[in-house]
Design an enzyme around this catalytic site. Structure first.
Site, PDB file in Angstrom:
ATOM      1  N   GLU A 179      41.384  37.940  31.802  1.00 33.06           N
ATOM      2  CA  GLU A 179      42.641  37.796  31.067  1.00 33.06           C
ATOM      3  C   GLU A 179      42.799  36.408  30.450  1.00 33.06           C
ATOM      4  OE1 GLU A 179      44.077  40.432  30.592  1.00 33.06           O
ATOM      5  OE2 GLU A 179      44.533  41.610  32.371  1.00 33.06           O
ATOM      6  N   HIS A 204      40.841  38.066  41.281  1.00 28.85           N
ATOM      7  CA  HIS A 204      40.500  39.457  40.956  1.00 28.85           C
ATOM      8  C   HIS A 204      40.304  40.225  42.245  1.00 28.85           C
ATOM      9  CE1 HIS A 204      38.477  42.889  39.081  1.00 28.85           C
ATOM     10  NE2 HIS A 204      39.063  42.477  37.963  1.00 28.85           N
TER      11      HIS A 204
HETATM   12  N1  ACO Z   1      47.090  32.376  41.927  1.00 27.30           N
HETATM   13  C1  ACO Z   1      47.440  31.935  43.146  1.00 27.30           C
HETATM   14  N2  ACO Z   1      47.129  32.560  44.286  1.00 27.30           N
HETATM   15  C2  ACO Z   1      46.420  33.691  44.175  1.00 27.30           C
HETATM   16  C3  ACO Z   1      46.002  34.217  42.946  1.00 27.30           C
HETATM   17  C4  ACO Z   1      46.372  33.515  41.786  1.00 27.30           C
HETATM   18  N3  ACO Z   1      46.031  33.942  40.572  1.00 27.30           N
HETATM   19  N4  ACO Z   1      45.308  35.351  43.153  1.00 27.30           N
HETATM   20  C5  ACO Z   1      45.287  35.542  44.490  1.00 27.30           C
HETATM   21  N5  ACO Z   1      45.965  34.560  45.098  1.00 27.30           N
HETATM   22  C6  ACO Z   1      46.160  34.389  46.517  1.00 27.30           C
HETATM   23  C7  ACO Z   1      46.993  35.503  47.120  1.00 27.30           C
HETATM   24  O1  ACO Z   1      48.374  35.202  47.055  1.00 27.30           O
HETATM   25  C8  ACO Z   1      46.478  35.510  48.525  1.00 27.30           C
HETATM   26  O2  ACO Z   1      47.053  34.416  49.211  1.00 27.30           O
HETATM   27  P1  ACO Z   1      47.447  34.508  50.771  1.00 27.30           P
HETATM   28  O3  ACO Z   1      46.228  35.021  51.475  1.00 27.30           O
HETATM   29  O4  ACO Z   1      47.811  33.122  51.100  1.00 27.30           O
HETATM   30  O5  ACO Z   1      48.591  35.466  50.822  1.00 27.30           O
HETATM   31  C9  ACO Z   1      45.025  35.190  48.378  1.00 27.30           C
HETATM   32  O6  ACO Z   1      44.916  34.462  47.161  1.00 27.30           O
HETATM   33  C10 ACO Z   1      44.095  36.357  48.355  1.00 27.30           C
HETATM   34  O7  ACO Z   1      44.438  37.238  47.374  1.00 27.30           O
HETATM   35  P2  ACO Z   1      43.454  38.433  47.068  1.00 27.30           P
HETATM   36  O8  ACO Z   1      43.496  39.401  48.199  1.00 27.30           O
HETATM   37  O9  ACO Z   1      42.161  37.907  46.628  1.00 27.30           O
HETATM   38  O10 ACO Z   1      44.124  39.006  45.801  1.00 27.30           O
HETATM   39  P3  ACO Z   1      44.431  40.515  45.484  1.00 27.30           P
HETATM   40  O11 ACO Z   1      43.174  41.297  45.540  1.00 27.30           O
HETATM   41  O12 ACO Z   1      45.601  40.995  46.249  1.00 27.30           O
HETATM   42  O13 ACO Z   1      44.944  40.360  43.993  1.00 27.30           O
HETATM   43  C11 ACO Z   1      45.090  39.952  41.743  1.00 27.30           C
HETATM   44  C12 ACO Z   1      44.149  40.320  42.892  1.00 27.30           C
HETATM   45  C13 ACO Z   1      46.293  40.904  41.753  1.00 27.30           C
HETATM   46  C14 ACO Z   1      44.354  40.067  40.422  1.00 27.30           C
HETATM   47  C15 ACO Z   1      45.566  38.498  41.973  1.00 27.30           C
HETATM   48  O14 ACO Z   1      44.451  37.636  41.990  1.00 27.30           O
HETATM   49  C16 ACO Z   1      46.580  38.027  40.961  1.00 27.30           C
HETATM   50  O15 ACO Z   1      47.783  38.317  41.116  1.00 27.30           O
HETATM   51  N6  ACO Z   1      46.147  37.288  39.890  1.00 27.30           N
HETATM   52  C17 ACO Z   1      47.045  36.859  38.872  1.00 27.30           C
HETATM   53  C18 ACO Z   1      47.342  38.007  37.906  1.00 27.30           C
HETATM   54  C19 ACO Z   1      46.154  38.316  37.014  1.00 27.30           C
HETATM   55  O16 ACO Z   1      45.477  37.417  36.487  1.00 27.30           O
HETATM   56  N7  ACO Z   1      45.923  39.623  36.829  1.00 27.30           N
HETATM   57  C20 ACO Z   1      44.838  40.153  35.983  1.00 27.30           C
HETATM   58  C21 ACO Z   1      43.694  40.648  36.828  1.00 27.30           C
HETATM   59  S1  ACO Z   1      42.311  41.094  35.848  1.00 27.30           S
HETATM   60  C22 ACO Z   1      42.597  42.664  35.321  1.00 27.30           C
HETATM   61  O17 ACO Z   1      43.347  43.402  35.880  1.00 27.30           O
HETATM   62  C23 ACO Z   1      41.853  43.175  34.191  1.00 27.30           C
END
Ligand code: ACO
Length: 385
Positions: A322, A264
């Protein structure tokens, strides 16, 4: 930093406070969500959706008389204009995705809004129509896609019960209504998320509330925002049995894929809504339904959390709302194509409340950009290119 203007630059607007709001607070470090003063755990499993909408719009819980009037007002607006139904029929004939059909039909709700009213009355009428009609649009479209006629709303039923009724044509049991209502309440508002920000930007130009909600639906549609629960459940189905969870999830992470339902932008600990929905899902599945799937999902969650800690150390990626949304809505018999539209039918409460708040502020949202393109280009006539 932008060297020229010295204005702070934050990619994705991360950490930028874009508005003051009394509607909700998301504390990502503590894992707390306050909705108009109430911790989400206090509100979600007790309130009716009508009470939560009222709370967001008027900043107080209604007494029984006000609640009865409000329920009646909303229930009286549930019927779609005929032209909206015609649009949905055309969309169903073309097998348009559910969120696209919802966006299109929502825009057409303006058909029923009079231009003669004052701006405030018009905004209120639009908000009522939007909150009342989004479930009707979703349910009608789903039935049309399945080759069935829409079921007319029943004004005797509460908002959540009526949604299930319009989907199935049968009056739902109290357990299902409570589970759905807990979900709708838990996600009704959530700080300055992308779709809410989109809605606020649109009304900040003194545009109308229907336009704001259409824009918000467009923002919610994307998989990084509201589009994740379908894919989150797909992974559980793909895994199929607990013994395969580790292998399938490792393959995904090894390919650099994100695991849907985890992580998140704001929460760095467990999303408190995930807990609320986990309890609601537990109660729902205990009352009946696919207990095997429920237990498998719990195993998948456990394995995913362990592997995320291994593959993304220090990121503290946790279960988001989710994941349990998918489980809960599946338990209610909703297909994945309806997960995001159902989210929209809840979040419209927050979007409209934010529209009112932004209108009260009457301040155009207009940030700046940092230009990183070339300069001093010279015009080359077409025949010389
Ligand atoms: N699975 C694997 N890796 C992940 C995930 C995940 N679900 N979420 C974040 N990461 C990774 C990123 O790729 C990043 O890796 P890196 O540093 O090696 O490039 C690292 O973790 C840090 O990411 P963040 O900066 O914490 O994530 P960001 O804030 O950009 O994204 C998001 C948040 C878009 C929700 C992301 O976690 C994601 O894509 N999750 C999956 C989709 C999802 O479940 N969306 C619903 C969100 S809840 C809502 O909107 C109501």
């Amino acid at each position: 930093m932008n060297d020229e203007s010295e204005i702070a630059f934050a990619s994705g607007l991360e950490g930028v406070v874009a508005a003051e709001t009394r509607l909700s607070e998301v504390d990502g470090e503590a894992g707390e969500l306050i909705i108009a003063g109430f911790p989400v755990e206090e509100l979600a499993s007790r309130a009716s959706l009508e009470e939560v909408i009222y709370l967001l719009w008027y900043d107080a819980l209604p007494d029984s008389e006000r609640l009865a009037v409000f329920r009646e007002e909303l229930a009286g607006r549930r019927v779609l204009p005929r032209a909206v139904l015609d649009l949905l029929r055309a969309a169903a004939a073309g097998r348009m995705p559910t969120m696209d059909a919802l966006r299109m039909a929502t825009g057409a709700l303006s058909l029923d809004i009079s231009d003669d009213e004052s701006a405030a009355d018009r905004s209120h009428a639009e908000a009522l129509a939007l909150v009342a009609c989004l479930p009707t649009i979703v349910a009608a479209y789903w039935r049309l896609l399945g080759g069935e006629e829409p079921v007319a709303p029943d004004s005797e039923l509460g908002h959540a019960a009526n949604y299930l009724y319009m989907l199935t044509g049968e009056e739902p049991d109290a357990w299902s209504v409570r589970a759905l209502e807990t979900y709708l309440n838990a996600v009704a508002d959530h700080g300055m998320n992308a779709s809410t920000f989109a809605a606020r930007v649109i009304v900040s130009t003194r545009s109308d509330v229907v336009s704001a909600v259409v824009g918000a639906i467009g923002a919610l549609k994307g998989p990084l925002h509201g589009g994740a629960p379908g894919p989150a459940l797909d992974v559980v189905f793909e895994i199929g049995e607990a013994g395969r969870a580790e292998r399938v999830l490792r393959e995904k992470l090894g390919r650099g894929e994100r695991l849907m339902g985890f992580g998140h932008r704001i929460y760095r600990v467990r999303d408190p809504r995930a807990d609320v929905l986990a309890s609601a899902a537990e109660r729902l599945y205990a009352a009946g339904g696919d207990g095997k799937l429920y237990r498998l999902a719990l195993e998948v969650e456990k394995t995913a959390l362990r592997l995320l800690a291994e593959y993304k150390p220090g990121r503290n990626l946790q279960t988001n709302v989710e994941f349990y949304t998918a489980l809960l809505l599946h338990g209610l018999g909703l297909p994945p194509q309806l997960f995001t539209p159902t989210f929209a039918a809840a979040r419209v409460a927050g979007w409209t409340a934010h529209c009112f708040e932004q209108q009260g502020l009457d301040r155009l949202v207009r940030p700046q950009s940092a230009y990183v393109g070339p300069r001093d280009r010279r015009w080359v006539p077409l025949e010389e290119r």
